[in-house]
Design an enzyme around this catalytic site. Structure first.
Site, PDB file in Angstrom:
ATOM      1  N   LYS A 133      -8.680  -2.765  -6.348  1.00 41.76           N
ATOM      2  CA  LYS A 133      -7.992  -2.661  -5.151  1.00 41.76           C
ATOM      3  C   LYS A 133      -7.951  -1.672  -4.749  1.00 41.76           C
ATOM      4  O   LYS A 133      -7.820  -0.612  -5.276  1.00 41.76           O
ATOM      5  CB  LYS A 133      -6.183  -2.643  -6.358  1.00 41.76           C
ATOM      6  N   ASP A 169      -5.253  -4.245  -0.474  1.00 44.23           N
ATOM      7  CA  ASP A 169      -4.123  -4.399  -0.246  1.00 44.23           C
ATOM      8  C   ASP A 169      -3.633  -3.897   0.616  1.00 44.23           C
ATOM      9  O   ASP A 169      -2.767  -2.496   0.531  1.00 44.23           O
ATOM     10  CB  ASP A 169      -3.790  -3.981  -1.886  1.00 44.23           C
ATOM     11  N   LYS A 176      -1.241  -5.360   2.735  1.00 41.51           N
ATOM     12  CA  LYS A 176       0.393  -5.648   3.061  1.00 41.51           C
ATOM     13  C   LYS A 176       1.035  -5.579   4.875  1.00 41.51           C
ATOM     14  O   LYS A 176       1.584  -5.004   5.304  1.00 41.51           O
ATOM     15  CB  LYS A 176       1.471  -4.822   2.033  1.00 41.51           C
ATOM     16  N   ASP A 212       2.893  -7.856  11.079  1.00 42.97           N
ATOM     17  CA  ASP A 212       3.361  -7.445  12.706  1.00 42.97           C
ATOM     18  C   ASP A 212       3.502  -8.734  13.096  1.00 42.97           C
ATOM     19  O   ASP A 212       3.927 -10.045  12.001  1.00 42.97           O
ATOM     20  CB  ASP A 212       1.710  -6.551  12.873  1.00 42.97           C
ATOM     21  N   THR A 214       7.825  -3.313  -5.869  1.00 45.96           N
ATOM     22  CA  THR A 214       8.307  -2.808  -6.658  1.00 45.96           C
ATOM     23  C   THR A 214       8.878  -1.036  -7.514  1.00 45.96           C
ATOM     24  O   THR A 214       9.819  -0.956  -8.875  1.00 45.96           O
ATOM     25  CB  THR A 214       7.090  -2.590  -8.841  1.00 45.96           C
ATOM     26  N   ARG A 217      -2.199   4.281 -11.863  1.00 49.92           N
ATOM     27  CA  ARG A 217      -2.697   5.710 -12.261  1.00 49.92           C
ATOM     28  C   ARG A 217      -2.855   6.437 -13.433  1.00 49.92           C
ATOM     29  O   ARG A 217      -3.076   7.100 -13.934  1.00 49.92           O
ATOM     30  CB  ARG A 217      -0.718   6.358 -11.843  1.00 49.92           C
TER      31      ARG A 217
HETATM   32  O1  C5P Z   1      -0.218   3.990  -9.689  1.00 48.64           O
HETATM   33  P1  C5P Z   1       0.527   2.445 -10.040  1.00 48.64           P
HETATM   34  O2  C5P Z   1      -0.004   1.821 -11.565  1.00 48.64           O
HETATM   35  O3  C5P Z   1       2.122   2.471  -9.884  1.00 48.64           O
HETATM   36  O4  C5P Z   1      -0.300   1.450  -9.389  1.00 48.64           O
HETATM   37  C1  C5P Z   1       0.644   0.665  -8.340  1.00 48.64           C
HETATM   38  C2  C5P Z   1      -0.319  -0.168  -6.994  1.00 48.64           C
HETATM   39  O5  C5P Z   1       0.367  -1.396  -6.919  1.00 48.64           O
HETATM   40  C3  C5P Z   1      -0.544   0.927  -6.334  1.00 48.64           C
HETATM   41  O6  C5P Z   1      -1.409   0.758  -5.163  1.00 48.64           O
HETATM   42  C4  C5P Z   1       0.600  -0.013  -5.352  1.00 48.64           C
HETATM   43  O7  C5P Z   1       0.594   0.799  -4.110  1.00 48.64           O
HETATM   44  C5  C5P Z   1       0.864  -1.027  -5.039  1.00 48.64           C
HETATM   45  N1  C5P Z   1       1.785  -1.899  -5.316  1.00 48.64           N
HETATM   46  C6  C5P Z   1       3.479  -2.076  -6.063  1.00 48.64           C
HETATM   47  N2  C5P Z   1       4.160  -2.691  -5.809  1.00 48.64           N
HETATM   48  C7  C5P Z   1       4.007  -3.659  -4.924  1.00 48.64           C
HETATM   49  C8  C5P Z   1       2.886  -4.235  -4.189  1.00 48.64           C
HETATM   50  C9  C5P Z   1       1.451  -3.404  -4.562  1.00 48.64           C
HETATM   51  O8  C5P Z   1       3.385  -1.058  -6.501  1.00 48.64           O
HETATM   52  N3  C5P Z   1       5.000  -4.898  -5.045  1.00 48.64           N
END
Ligand code: C5P
Length: 221
Positions: free
Chosen positions: A32, A58, A60, A63, A116, A199
Site C-alpha cells: 500500500k 491509498d 483518500k 475534493d 480507524t 508499523r
Molecule cells: O502502521 P499502521 O498499521 O497503523 O498503518 C495503517 C495504515 O492504514 C496507514 O497507512 C494508514 O494511513 C492507513 N489507514 C488507516 N485507517 C483508515 C484508512 C487507512 O489507518 N481508515
C-alpha cells in the site's frame, strides 16, 4: 492468506520502499502506497513496486466531483490494483469516481468510511454503515473500515462488497495512534477481505518473518 495482507509502505523514500518490497516478495500479496511515500517519490516508484506485488494507492481523494474523477483516471493509468476516495465527499463525488474507475477493469475503487484513528462514540458504527451503503449505491467496490464494523457492512452491502481493514495489532504491539484495533485472527473471523498492516511489519526487525507470523495467526482460525 498472504494475498489478503496489504503492507502499508509508510516509509520516507524509494530506497526504503524498495528494500521492503524485496524482503516481502512471496510474504504478502499487496503493498500500500500512501501519502507520505507518494508525495515524496511520485508515480515512477509505482512501476518498480508493481513487479511482484499488487498495489493499493491509498491517497483518500476528497475534493469536488470533477477533480476526484480525474484523479481516479490518473490512478487507472498508473495501473494500480486499488485506489480509494473518502466517502465524506458525498454521493456526487463517489459517483464521479466510480465512472472513472469503471474504465480500468482491474482496478478496485474503495471508500474510506471513518478513519480507524477516530475515537469511537455512540454514532461511529452508524456513520460507518451509512457511508458504506452510500459507497455501494454509488457503484464502488468496497470500503475501508475497522474490523469491528465488517460484519454489519457485509450484512447491509452483501458478501461481495470488499472490506479493507487497517488498525491491525496483536499481543505486544502498541496501538500507536489507532483507536479501533483488532488482531489478524479477529479480522479473519469477522470476514474482512484485506488486512492493512503498517508499523507492526514495517518496523519489525525482520518484516518477512513478521508477515509469516500474521499468516499463521490468520490460518489459526
Ligand atoms: O502502521 P499502521 O498499521 O497503523 O498503518 C495503517 C495504515 O492504514 C496507514 O497507512 C494508514 O494511513 C492507513 N489507514 C488507516 N485507517 C483508515 C484508512 C487507512 O489507518 N481508515
Amino acid at each position: 492468506m498472504e494475498n489478503r495482507i496489504m503492507v502499508a509502505l509508510d516509509v520516507a523514500d524509494a530506497r526504503e520502499a524498495l528494500m521492503l518490497r524485496q524482503q516481502l516478495i512471496g510474504a504478502v500479496g499487496w503493498l500500500k502506497v500512501g501519502l507520505r511515500l507518494f508525495v515524496a517519490e511520485g508515480p515512477s516508484l509505482i512501476a518498480a513496486l508493481q513487479r511482484d506485488h499488487r498495489i493499493f494507492l491509498d491517497l483518500k481523494f476528497h475534493d469536488i466531483p470533477n477533480t476526484v474523477q480525474q484523479a481516479v483516471e490518473s490512478a487507472g493509468k498508473l495501473g494500480v490494483d486499488m485506489v480509494n476516495v473518502h466517502a465524506a465527499g458525498g454521493m456526487a463525488m463517489l459517483q464521479a469516481a466510480a465512472v472513472a474507475a469503471k474504465q480500468y477493469h482491474g482496478m478496485k475503487l474503495i471508500a474510506v468510511t471513518v478513519l480507524t484513528s477516530t475515537k469511537t462514540n455512540k454514532n461511529t458504527e452508524q456513520n460507518v454503515l451509512e457511508r458504506a451503503v452510500l459507497a455501494k449505491e454509488a457503484g464502488l467496490d468496497g470500503v475501508v473500515s475497522s474490523v469491528h464494523e465488517v460484519a454489519a457492512i457485509k450484512n447491509s452491502c452483501g458478501e461481495n462488497f470488499i472490506t479493507v481493514t487497517p488498525g491491525i495489532r496483536w499481543a505486544l504491539n502498541s496501538a500507536d495512534d489507532q483507536a479501533r484495533v483488532a488482531t489478524p485472527k479477529d479480522a479473519v473471523l469477522a470476514g474482512a477481505d484485506y488486512l492493512v498492516i503498517g508499523r507492526p511489519i514495517v518496523q519489525a526487525k525482520n518484516p518477512a518473518k513478521a508477515a509469516s507470523e500474521v499468516v499463521a495467526m490468520m490460518k489459526s482460525v
